[in-house]
Design an enzyme around this catalytic site. Sequence first.
Site, PDB file in Angstrom:
ATOM      1  N   GLU A   1       0.827  -1.212   0.000  1.00  0.00           N
ATOM      2  CA  GLU A   1       0.000   0.000   0.000  1.00  0.00           C
ATOM      3  C   GLU A   1       0.856   1.255   0.000  1.00  0.00           C
ATOM      4  O   GLU A   1       2.030   1.232   0.330  1.00  0.00           O
ATOM      5  CB  GLU A   1      -0.941   0.032   1.211  1.00  0.00           C
ATOM      6  CG  GLU A   1      -0.349  -0.452   2.525  1.00  0.00           C
ATOM      7  CD  GLU A   1       0.848   0.316   3.021  1.00  0.00           C
ATOM      8  OE1 GLU A   1       0.822   1.559   2.972  1.00  0.00           O
ATOM      9  OE2 GLU A   1       1.819  -0.328   3.466  1.00  0.00           O
TER      10      GLU A   1
ATOM     11  N   GLU B   1       4.508  -0.644   1.679  1.00  0.00           N
ATOM     12  CA  GLU B   1       4.646  -0.872   0.232  1.00  0.00           C
ATOM     13  C   GLU B   1       4.517  -2.345  -0.154  1.00  0.00           C
ATOM     14  O   GLU B   1       4.417  -2.677  -1.319  1.00  0.00           O
ATOM     15  CB  GLU B   1       5.994  -0.363  -0.313  1.00  0.00           C
ATOM     16  CG  GLU B   1       6.264   1.108  -0.112  1.00  0.00           C
ATOM     17  CD  GLU B   1       7.630   1.532  -0.663  1.00  0.00           C
ATOM     18  OE1 GLU B   1       8.337   0.683  -1.267  1.00  0.00           O
ATOM     19  OE2 GLU B   1       7.991   2.709  -0.493  1.00  0.00           O
TER      20      GLU B   1
END
Length: 355
Positions: free
Chosen positions: A176, A319
């Site tokens: 994310e 991430e």
Amino acid sequence: MKNLSLVEVINGIKPLDERKVEEAAQHLDQLTKPPGSLGRLEEVAKQLAGIRGEVKPELGRKAVIVMAGDHGVCEEGVSAFPAEVTPQMVLNFLHGGAAVNVLSRHTGADVVCVDIGVNAELEHQSLYSRKVRYGTANMAKGPAMTREEAERAVMVGVELVAELVGQGYGLFATGEMGIGNTTASAAILAVLGGADVVSAAGRGTGIDDARLQHKQAVIRRALEVNEPDAADPLGVLAKVGGLEIAGLVGVILGAAHHRCPVVIDGFISSAAALIAARLAPLSTAYMIASHLSQEQGHARLLEEIGLVPMLRMDMRLGEGTGAVLAFPLIEAAVKLVKEMATFADAGVSTGTEEH
């Protein structure tokens, strides 16, 4: 898959194939090693057998799905970075320059970058444009999004997994990007995990003591304003969540629906996993926790879901970086089942024979 409703997706998630789990356990015990001596690798091998319905499963291609979205609560000053960083980092992902890109190349995985709610116009040939809205509203003043928007964002993740399964992907990781998303995740933990705000909310991108106290106060205000109900996980997601978190809920549910393992990254991904677990308890059997983040509250989230992390690397980037690092371990578990000799094959004494 596009014609399915969220309820149908959830109802389509089935328990693991326990017969294959048992067969995998028996096979592992016949390999040239003391029983259980490969620890967590053996547990993963059994889980994968149950997920895929094969003792020696084929996992297919690997993808880390990086959902990106902005948070209206950033206007409260809860992050060390401005909201403009979200679209800038999305472009960095697309150009291959972020940590998740480097680690994905290292582990042979593809990065699938999705604009599900970035508050900017983004165009790139490799970008999956699935924007539900231009960032969430400020949850300190009202709901982050409508219930309908939250459900639509979940379905973005579900439908993307279906699309990727059709392209031969079978092992997924959650990633994310969204400045302010540790604030939303802490609020989710406070509601669904019953944690007090002080223990739920950490430093995120590295805020100082004063801003941390402010962040905690903002979360308390959001909980007072919205009154989220722990018995209604989709409502919690809509009131104090984020679009990228909702997208990851869909990725997890979609992976479980298609009987694919899904590797959970850090704090934000685990907040999504907790919502998925509350919506569909059977989905937890398809989750593999990759690592324990440095972010305060992550251990509590994993505990709530019932997951044990594979790695402890003191990471807190997000991430999907921790999740892709777990890919080689998961593949190693499969290779051990497929390639290791049994005692009979190798002509090795089992140590249980009478002399």
